[in-house]
Design a protein around this motif. Structure first.
Motif, PDB file in Angstrom:
ATOM      1  N   PRO A 236      -4.771   3.273  -4.666  1.00  0.00           N
ATOM      2  CA  PRO A 236      -3.847   2.397  -3.938  1.00  0.00           C
ATOM      3  C   PRO A 236      -4.144   2.282  -2.448  1.00  0.00           C
ATOM      4  O   PRO A 236      -4.720   3.181  -1.838  1.00  0.00           O
ATOM      5  N   ASP A 237      -3.692   1.160  -1.868  1.00  0.00           N
ATOM      6  CA  ASP A 237      -3.815   0.972  -0.429  1.00  0.00           C
ATOM      7  C   ASP A 237      -2.551   1.449   0.268  1.00  0.00           C
ATOM      8  O   ASP A 237      -1.689   2.109  -0.341  1.00  0.00           O
ATOM      9  N   MET A 238      -2.389   1.113   1.555  1.00  0.00           N
ATOM     10  CA  MET A 238      -1.269   1.625   2.342  1.00  0.00           C
ATOM     11  C   MET A 238       0.068   1.019   1.933  1.00  0.00           C
ATOM     12  O   MET A 238       1.125   1.545   2.288  1.00  0.00           O
ATOM     13  N   ASP A 239       0.025  -0.070   1.172  1.00  0.00           N
ATOM     14  CA  ASP A 239       1.252  -0.683   0.669  1.00  0.00           C
ATOM     15  C   ASP A 239       1.529  -0.309  -0.785  1.00  0.00           C
ATOM     16  O   ASP A 239       2.478  -0.816  -1.390  1.00  0.00           O
ATOM     17  N   GLY A 240       0.696   0.560  -1.334  1.00  0.00           N
ATOM     18  CA  GLY A 240       0.881   0.981  -2.721  1.00  0.00           C
ATOM     19  C   GLY A 240       0.220   0.079  -3.734  1.00  0.00           C
ATOM     20  O   GLY A 240       0.335   0.316  -4.948  1.00  0.00           O
ATOM     21  N   LYS A 241      -0.517  -0.941  -3.275  1.00  0.00           N
ATOM     22  CA  LYS A 241      -1.182  -1.854  -4.192  1.00  0.00           C
ATOM     23  C   LYS A 241      -2.489  -1.240  -4.671  1.00  0.00           C
ATOM     24  O   LYS A 241      -3.280  -0.735  -3.873  1.00  0.00           O
ATOM     25  N   GLU A 242      -2.739  -1.295  -5.971  1.00  0.00           N
ATOM     26  CA  GLU A 242      -3.948  -0.723  -6.553  1.00  0.00           C
ATOM     27  C   GLU A 242      -5.158  -1.619  -6.287  1.00  0.00           C
ATOM     28  O   GLU A 242      -5.078  -2.847  -6.374  1.00  0.00           O
ATOM     29  N   SER A 292      -8.705   8.264   2.233  1.00  0.00           N
ATOM     30  CA  SER A 292      -8.106   9.415   2.905  1.00  0.00           C
ATOM     31  C   SER A 292      -7.726  10.502   1.911  1.00  0.00           C
ATOM     32  O   SER A 292      -7.221  10.221   0.821  1.00  0.00           O
ATOM     33  N   PHE A 293      -7.933  11.758   2.349  1.00  0.00           N
ATOM     34  CA  PHE A 293      -7.518  12.917   1.570  1.00  0.00           C
ATOM     35  C   PHE A 293      -6.229  13.493   2.144  1.00  0.00           C
ATOM     36  O   PHE A 293      -6.021  14.708   2.128  1.00  0.00           O
ATOM     37  N   GLN A 313      -8.033   0.555   3.871  1.00  0.00           N
ATOM     38  CA  GLN A 313      -7.726   1.972   3.731  1.00  0.00           C
ATOM     39  C   GLN A 313      -7.066   2.234   2.385  1.00  0.00           C
ATOM     40  O   GLN A 313      -6.128   1.533   1.990  1.00  0.00           O
ATOM     41  N   LEU A 314      -7.565   3.271   1.693  1.00  0.00           N
ATOM     42  CA  LEU A 314      -7.061   3.628   0.372  1.00  0.00           C
ATOM     43  C   LEU A 314      -6.762   5.124   0.309  1.00  0.00           C
ATOM     44  O   LEU A 314      -7.422   5.922   0.967  1.00  0.00           O
ATOM     45  N   SER A 315      -5.771   5.509  -0.486  1.00  0.00           N
ATOM     46  CA  SER A 315      -5.484   6.928  -0.720  1.00  0.00           C
ATOM     47  C   SER A 315      -4.455   7.077  -1.825  1.00  0.00           C
ATOM     48  O   SER A 315      -3.502   6.295  -1.910  1.00  0.00           O
ATOM     49  N   ASP A 316      -4.651   8.090  -2.654  1.00  0.00           N
ATOM     50  CA  ASP A 316      -3.624   8.425  -3.642  1.00  0.00           C
ATOM     51  C   ASP A 316      -2.767   9.592  -3.151  1.00  0.00           C
ATOM     52  O   ASP A 316      -1.928  10.105  -3.891  1.00  0.00           O
TER      53      ASP A 316
END
Length: 365
Positions: A236-242, A292-293, A313-316
């Motif tokens: 997902p991105d910063m808005d929660g979109k996959e 991001s971790f 930017q992506l992060s789970d």
């Protein structure tokens, strides 16, 4: 043999840990008898037997009587042991050959590989003592920025000198167990080709417990070795979109995945360089995907804004359990992977001037 959880904190012990630590010996290895006979200065009252791999845990001790001492027992074959006076240490591999140690100068006599290991240790110890001294000075609040920069440069130069020598030692001793005493702590400084040499199943030390970490790192690097095609994944991105990585990678442009975290100091130090190169080459088709971790969205988003990271930017938000860590074998950050237009990996972990040099090679300016 006595057992205790006591640990020594003296400088010499810390030096030994920096050089030789990193392996675990809690496996079912062959038990081998060891015997240490030693001489010591009259002022020395006791010596300690340490398990270097277990953070210098004291596993036995002996009183010094009339300038002599003796240690012995049964312990796992080929683990790295040391005899310490509380300030400095003489190390050896438990290969079943009796050891004689003179604690006046920390020299030992024993098998050929232990005498060779002792010589390496005596060679490297002064470098680590210099490094420890620099770290002590760096903690002073009275140093100017110029002084801090100066000692920082010296520290980096010494560290590089030590790592280069360690690599030589390991690569030159594939036919014995000496590398087992070094590989645990030096693995993170090695590249793919060097780790491939070290993780050769033909090496005498290949099955030593200290190889667990290098093997794990090599397996991770194999997943992102130059020449391999990218592995797609969803995150997902910063808005929660996959998003799938294939939205960017394999579309004809060079793309770099930058693995980082807001809590990672080295990542923050490197980021201005990444930002500058993105600004220089983005209009020519260069793209970056940040993964991001981090663990919290607020810290992640704040760092992105603060450091001017304008790329996707992506992060789970799963810290080291991030799906990206498994897919690309990431066990340390900052890390990066550069893909060409077809989605093939062309370089990894480009930092500092290396990133700009590679992009200049690609784009011609």
């Amino acid at each position: 043999m006595k057992t205790t959880t006591k640990r020594l904190a003296a400088v010499g012990m810390a030096v030994a840990a920096m050089i030789f630590g990193g392996a675990t010996v809690a496996d079912a290895q062959q038990m081998v008898a060891f015997e240490v006979n030693g001489k010591a200065p009259a002022s020395l009252k006791k010596v300690y037997l340490i398990d270097v791999a277990a953070r210098n845990a004291v596993i036995d001790s002996a009183s010094v009587t009339a300038g002599a001492f003796k240690l012995g027992g049964n312990i796992q074959k080929n683990i790295v042991l040391g005899v310490s006076d509380g300030s400095f240490t003489a190390l050896f591999i438990n290969d079943g050959t009796p050891i004689q140690i003179d604690m006046a100068d920390y020299k030992l006599k024993g098998s050929a590989q232990n005498e060779k290991l002792n010589a390496y240790y005596r060679e490297l110890t002064p470098i680590d003592m210099q490094l420890a001294d620099i770290l002590g000075k760096a903690r002073s609040r009275q140093l100017t920025k110029e002084q801090m920069d100066s000692i920082g440069n010296v520290y980096v130069a010494l560290s590089e000198k030590k790592n280069a020598r360690l690599k030589e030692i390991v690569l030159q001793n594939a036919d014995n167990m000496i590398p087992a005493a070094f590989v645990g702590n030096m693995a993170y400084s090695l590249g793919y080709d060097e780790l491939k040499q070290i993780c050769n199943p033909q090496n005498a030390y290949y099955n030593h417990p200290s190889m667990e970490q290098p093997k794990r790192l090599f397996a991770g690097l194999e997943k992102r070795a130059p020449g391999k095609m990218f592995t797609d994944m969803t995150i997902p991105d910063m808005d929660g979109k996959e998003h799938k990585l294939s939205e960017w990678i394999g579309k004809g442009q060079y793309v770099m995945i930058d693995f980082w975290a807001a809590w990672c100091g080295p990542c923050r130090q490197e980021m201005p360089n990444v930002v500058a190169n993105y600004g220089k080459y983005h209009d020519k088709g260069f793209e970056i995907i940040g993964i991001s971790f981090d663990r919290t969205a607020d810290a992640w988003k704040a760092a992105v804004k603060q450091m001017g990271m304008t790329w996707p930017q992506l992060s789970d938000l799963r810290y080291w359990q991030s799906a990206a860590a498994g897919v690309y074998g990431i066990s340390a950050i900052p890390a990066s992977i550069l893909f060409d237009g077809s989605g093939k990996i062309v370089a990894t972990d480009l930092r500092g001037p290396q990133l700009g040099e590679k992009l200049k090679e690609i784009y011609g300016f």
